[in-house]
Design a protein around this motif. Structure first.
Motif, PDB file in Angstrom:
ATOM      1  N   ILE B  12      32.748  52.701  38.861  1.00  0.00           N
ATOM      2  CA  ILE B  12      33.467  52.013  37.796  1.00  0.00           C
ATOM      3  C   ILE B  12      33.640  52.889  36.551  1.00  0.00           C
ATOM      4  O   ILE B  12      34.695  52.872  35.920  1.00  0.00           O
ATOM      5  N   LEU B  13      32.636  53.677  36.217  1.00  0.00           N
ATOM      6  CA  LEU B  13      32.691  54.422  34.953  1.00  0.00           C
ATOM      7  C   LEU B  13      33.877  55.378  34.865  1.00  0.00           C
ATOM      8  O   LEU B  13      34.637  55.317  33.894  1.00  0.00           O
ATOM      9  N   THR B 262      37.258  39.635  49.748  1.00  0.00           N
ATOM     10  CA  THR B 262      37.797  40.870  49.186  1.00  0.00           C
ATOM     11  C   THR B 262      39.188  40.625  48.614  1.00  0.00           C
ATOM     12  O   THR B 262      39.502  41.046  47.501  1.00  0.00           O
ATOM     13  N   VAL B 263      39.994  39.922  49.400  1.00  0.00           N
ATOM     14  CA  VAL B 263      41.362  39.659  48.967  1.00  0.00           C
ATOM     15  C   VAL B 263      41.374  38.774  47.726  1.00  0.00           C
ATOM     16  O   VAL B 263      42.138  39.008  46.786  1.00  0.00           O
ATOM     17  N   ILE B 264      40.482  37.794  47.687  1.00  0.00           N
ATOM     18  CA  ILE B 264      40.415  36.920  46.509  1.00  0.00           C
ATOM     19  C   ILE B 264      40.077  37.767  45.283  1.00  0.00           C
ATOM     20  O   ILE B 264      40.663  37.598  44.218  1.00  0.00           O
ATOM     21  N   GLY B 265      39.164  38.709  45.448  1.00  0.00           N
ATOM     22  CA  GLY B 265      38.798  39.584  44.338  1.00  0.00           C
ATOM     23  C   GLY B 265      39.994  40.386  43.850  1.00  0.00           C
ATOM     24  O   GLY B 265      40.225  40.512  42.649  1.00  0.00           O
ATOM     25  N   GLY B 306      43.746  45.817  24.388  1.00  0.00           N
ATOM     26  CA  GLY B 306      43.999  44.718  25.329  1.00  0.00           C
ATOM     27  C   GLY B 306      43.964  45.217  26.761  1.00  0.00           C
ATOM     28  O   GLY B 306      43.276  44.651  27.617  1.00  0.00           O
ATOM     29  N   LEU B 307      44.681  46.320  27.018  1.00  0.00           N
ATOM     30  CA  LEU B 307      44.711  46.876  28.372  1.00  0.00           C
ATOM     31  C   LEU B 307      43.298  47.212  28.854  1.00  0.00           C
ATOM     32  O   LEU B 307      42.911  46.905  29.990  1.00  0.00           O
ATOM     33  N   LEU B 308      42.554  47.804  27.952  1.00  0.00           N
ATOM     34  CA  LEU B 308      41.206  48.232  28.295  1.00  0.00           C
ATOM     35  C   LEU B 308      40.313  47.048  28.632  1.00  0.00           C
ATOM     36  O   LEU B 308      39.575  47.060  29.620  1.00  0.00           O
ATOM     37  N   LEU B 309      40.412  46.022  27.804  1.00  0.00           N
ATOM     38  CA  LEU B 309      39.570  44.846  28.029  1.00  0.00           C
ATOM     39  C   LEU B 309      39.947  44.164  29.344  1.00  0.00           C
ATOM     40  O   LEU B 309      39.092  43.756  30.126  1.00  0.00           O
ATOM     41  N   ILE B 310      41.259  44.063  29.583  1.00  0.00           N
ATOM     42  CA  ILE B 310      41.700  43.442  30.833  1.00  0.00           C
ATOM     43  C   ILE B 310      41.190  44.252  32.023  1.00  0.00           C
ATOM     44  O   ILE B 310      40.633  43.708  32.979  1.00  0.00           O
ATOM     45  N   ALA B 311      41.355  45.588  31.916  1.00  0.00           N
ATOM     46  CA  ALA B 311      40.895  46.444  33.009  1.00  0.00           C
ATOM     47  C   ALA B 311      39.399  46.262  33.236  1.00  0.00           C
ATOM     48  O   ALA B 311      38.929  46.156  34.377  1.00  0.00           O
ATOM     49  N   ALA B 312      38.646  46.196  32.128  1.00  0.00           N
ATOM     50  CA  ALA B 312      37.202  46.038  32.263  1.00  0.00           C
ATOM     51  C   ALA B 312      36.878  44.734  32.974  1.00  0.00           C
ATOM     52  O   ALA B 312      36.023  44.689  33.867  1.00  0.00           O
ATOM     53  N   VAL B 314      38.792  43.009  35.040  1.00  0.00           N
ATOM     54  CA  VAL B 314      39.161  43.095  36.454  1.00  0.00           C
ATOM     55  C   VAL B 314      38.099  43.871  37.236  1.00  0.00           C
ATOM     56  O   VAL B 314      37.684  43.474  38.328  1.00  0.00           O
ATOM     57  N   MET B 315      37.625  44.958  36.632  1.00  0.00           N
ATOM     58  CA  MET B 315      36.628  45.763  37.348  1.00  0.00           C
ATOM     59  C   MET B 315      35.314  45.006  37.511  1.00  0.00           C
ATOM     60  O   MET B 315      34.680  45.065  38.563  1.00  0.00           O
ATOM     61  N   ILE B 316      34.930  44.282  36.470  1.00  0.00           N
ATOM     62  CA  ILE B 316      33.680  43.519  36.581  1.00  0.00           C
ATOM     63  C   ILE B 316      33.813  42.447  37.661  1.00  0.00           C
ATOM     64  O   ILE B 316      32.922  42.270  38.491  1.00  0.00           O
TER      65      ILE B 316
END
Ligand SMILES: Nc1ncnc2c1ncn2[C@@H]1O[C@H](COP(=O)(O)OP(=O)(O)OP(=O)(O)O)[C@@H](O)[C@H]1O
Ligand SMILES: [Mg+2]
Lengths: 331, 336
Positions: B12-13, B262-265, B306-312, B314-316
């Motif tokens: 993730i990092l 997996t797909v739901i994720g 905003g992009l960063l927070l959304i990405a974070a 999604v990754m979490i």
């Protein structure tokens, strides 16, 4: 009264290439506490026949039978919920592939206690006690620990023992073992077979052992049904079958046993079992039979008399020689 | 299991680092001048322009700007909006519950209908039901969100008049924000009809946003189920005399869920992307709409943050899904 009566059981599959009869009018009568064996090469419809009995075939299969009776209950007219009360309880089955026959997502304990809960209505404490007892019975060390193991953590032999434990959990009257040792190592094969015979004796249940190993048949079965391309070609008590086979196919199977062969090369049966698209017109064994005549190739034979093991042959063998065999051909 | 978790975490990092770069570069490639847009001053003198640029740090070389940005991020500061002068994190946090509420409802709809539809279709393969489900899934999947949203608005709001067209709750009601979730807040407020109003505002956007995940989940469930149903252990389950509910709902479903989870994720990412359009159509005051507005205003810090927070997020969520995957699949759980 026989425990299991099957008369003229046939199974036809709908396939993309049309209808295919995988089992053609076979009959089985099994007495309580009897061990019978069904032998035949791969593809001869052994599995399909017993799956039909258990009601486990997919919907593409059409099953017909004149008589299909277990313990006096007519299975042809029985409803599905009623059949489900019998299978897994009175009539249980183990399969060829122990590694894939257990559910990878559930523990051994979960899969073992399921039948105890559903068929016998045991509470949790009883289920656990009985599960441990069953695992001990099938020779699994540290049964209490194994309850929380997953199938992939056990070996093939251990998984097959678990399958056996599940199958005998409700003290069935009939146990069907469909090639229970084929997928296992040779040393494990003998252990599993011994276990099955021991349990059969202790519980007094009937055992149907499906195999293509004539050696196993000789060691275990009391009566033998020989199946070829979906048809039953012969049935006899085991002694008679080994001493005096009446069908050329049985004779060929016996000749391919290592200990019976007097030459150094093992005679195997040339050719393969006919499938959906290459069924011969006359006797299904005729393309591979070295006694075959024009009659064999043209007209399907009918089952012979009991003295000849109901052999499905125009010229059933007596003392290794075909009877009523036409003179001209013999030369 | 712990090693499994660590491994996922380590992946993730660098991904997060990549996202910072993409977000930073993306907004700067858009034509338009943040200073001009922000100031709204006509005929601005070049001196004044340069002054403002320097004030916001845009005069420095881009690589230095990026370095400063990373340093700021490392301190947990996501920047301050140039338009509203509010911390980006704070704006995000105020608007986020609206998006979460919408996304959760969309996902509930998708799972609630998608899973059973896929399961039944698989058990009745080739039936009319199966064909209907598969055709609808394909249609739903290929339906553009804005078109589908407008269609529903025209029909349910326009012709039938059943649902409101936009917003989160009727203006008739006013209550304090407690959780930020309108359904809960309206319920807590105790005002008669408030909950119903919030519900009626939520239903259409949720359907629109949930349509694609629903289609994907239904198809994936069906194919996973078909595969599992032909497995030996399903035959074993039936040979035990278990009823169809138990065979399908317990023995088969548990195995079929592994690919479906997996797909739901993965759908979480799809949801955020869909939220941008859905929120715009329904004037839903969430982060999707906020992002669109920020892009139009060239609000660099807001878009980046905003992009960063959304990405974070999604990754979490994907990390959680991976863990869940390990939990229901004992073969993974025991490998480490
Ligand atoms: N679901 C099915 N649909 C169509 N044909 C089938 C199906 N199941 C089995 N068959 C066919 O029925 C025939 C008999 O198969 P069966 O599995 O009973 O053989 P077998 O005697 O058990 O062989 P083996 O020793 O390999 O287990 C084979 O030709 C097989 O292809
Ligand atoms: Mg078989």
């Amino acid at each position: 009264m026989p425990l299991l009566e099957i008369d003229n059981l046939s199974v036809t599959f709908q396939t993309a290439g049309g209808l295919f009869t995988a089992v053609d009018r076979i009959s089985l009568h099994i007495e309580p506490s009897e061990i019978v064996s069904i032998v035949g090469e791969s593809g001869s419809g052994k599995s399909v026949a017993v799956l039909a009995l258990m009601g486990l075939l997919p919907w593409t299969a059409t099953v017909t039978a004149d008589v299909l009776r277990f313990d006096g209950q007519d299975l042809t007219t029985i409803t599905k919920p009623e059949l489900r009360k019998i299978i897994g309880c009175q009539m249980a089955m183990i399969f060829q592939e122990p590694m894939t026959s257990l559910n990878p997502c559930f523990t051994v304990g979960f899969q073992l206690t399921e039948t105890l809960k559903i068929h016998l209505g045991m509470n949790r404490a009883e289920q656990k006690r009985r599960a441990i007892e069953l695992l001990e019975l099938v020779g699994i060390p540290e049964p209490e620990k194994r309850l929380s193991a997953f199938p992939h953590q056990l070996s093939g032999g251990m998984n097959q023992r678990v399958m056996i434990a599940i199958a005998i959990s409700c003290n069935p009257r009939l146990l069907i073992a469909d090639e229970p040792t084929t997928a296992l190592d040779v040393t494990i094969q003998a252990q599993i077979l011994d276990l099955l015979l021991k349990l059969q004796k202790e519980k007094g249940m009937s055992l149907v052992l499906i195999t293509h190993d004539m050696g196993v048949v000789a060691e275990t079965a009391e009566r033998v049904f020989v199946q070829y391309a979906g048809q039953q070609v012969e049935q006899q008590p085991v002694k008679g079958l080994f001493a005096r086979p009446h069908h050329p196919y049985t004779q060929a199977l016996l000749n391919s046993l290592p200990e019976r062969s007097n030459s150094r090369i093992l005679p195997s049966i040339a050719g393969i079992v006919p499938g959906q698209f290459d069924k011969p017109q006359g006797c299904l064994f005729s393309p591979r039979c070295h006694y075959a005549t024009d009659l064999c190739r043209e007209k399907p034979p009918t089952a012979g008399p009991v003295e000849f093991g109901n052999a499905l042959c125009h010229y059933p063998l007596a003392d290794g020689v075909p009877t009523n065999y036409p003179q001209e051909v013999r030369a | 299991m712990f090693v499994y978790f660590l491994r996922k975490l380590i992946v993730i990092l660098p991904t997060f680092f990549g996202v910072t770069l993409v977000a930073f570069v993306f907004i700067r490639t858009l034509p338009g001048d943040p200073v001009m847009l922000m100031a709204g001053e006509r005929g601005m003198s070049p001196e004044r322009h340069a002054e403002l640029m320097a004030e916001m740090g845009f005069d420095k070389p881009i690589i230095v700007q990026y370095g400063l940005y990373l340093k700021q991020l490392a301190g947990g500061d996501f920047g301050t909006s140039i338009i509203t002068k509010q911390p980006v994190l704070k704006e995000f946090a105020t608007l986020f519950p609206a998006t979460i509420e919408l996304s959760i409802c969309a996902m509930i709809i998708a799972i609630f209908f998608g899973l059973p539809a896929g399961m039944i279709a698989a058990t009745r393969r080739g039936s009319v039901f199966d064909h209907t489900v598969m055709t609808s899934a394909l249609t739903g999947y290929s339906m553009p969100i804005f078109w589908w949203g407008l269609l529903l608005i025209i029909f349910f709001s326009g012709i039938l008049g059943w649902t409101p067209v936009s917003g989160r709750v009727s203006l008739l009601y006013y209550f304090e924000t407690v959780t930020g979730f309108m359904l809960i807040d309206s319920f807590l407020s105790g005002q008669e009809g408030a909950f119903i109003s919030a519900m009626s505002h939520l239903i259409l956007p949720s359907i629109v946003l949930g349509t694609i995940p629903l289609a994907v989940i239904a198809r994936q469930t069906r194919s996973a189920m078909l595969e599992v149903l032909s497995e030996d252990y399903v035959r074993t389950a039936r040979a035990k005399g278990l009823g169809p509910m138990r065979v399908i709902g317990v023995h088969a479903l548990r195995n079929a869920m592994i690919p479906v989870i997996t797909v739901i994720g993965l759908q979480v990412g799809v949801l955020f992307a869909g939220a941008i359009l859905t929120e715009t159509i329904f004037s839903w005051p969430g982060i999707g709409k906020w992002m669109v507005d920020s892009i139009f205003r060239r609000d660099y810090p807001a878009v980046q943050g905003g992009l960063l927070l959304i990405a974070a997020i999604v990754m979490i969520v994907n990390l959680v899904v991976d863990l869940l995957y390990g939990l229901i699949n004992p073969q993974i759980r025991h490998t480490d």
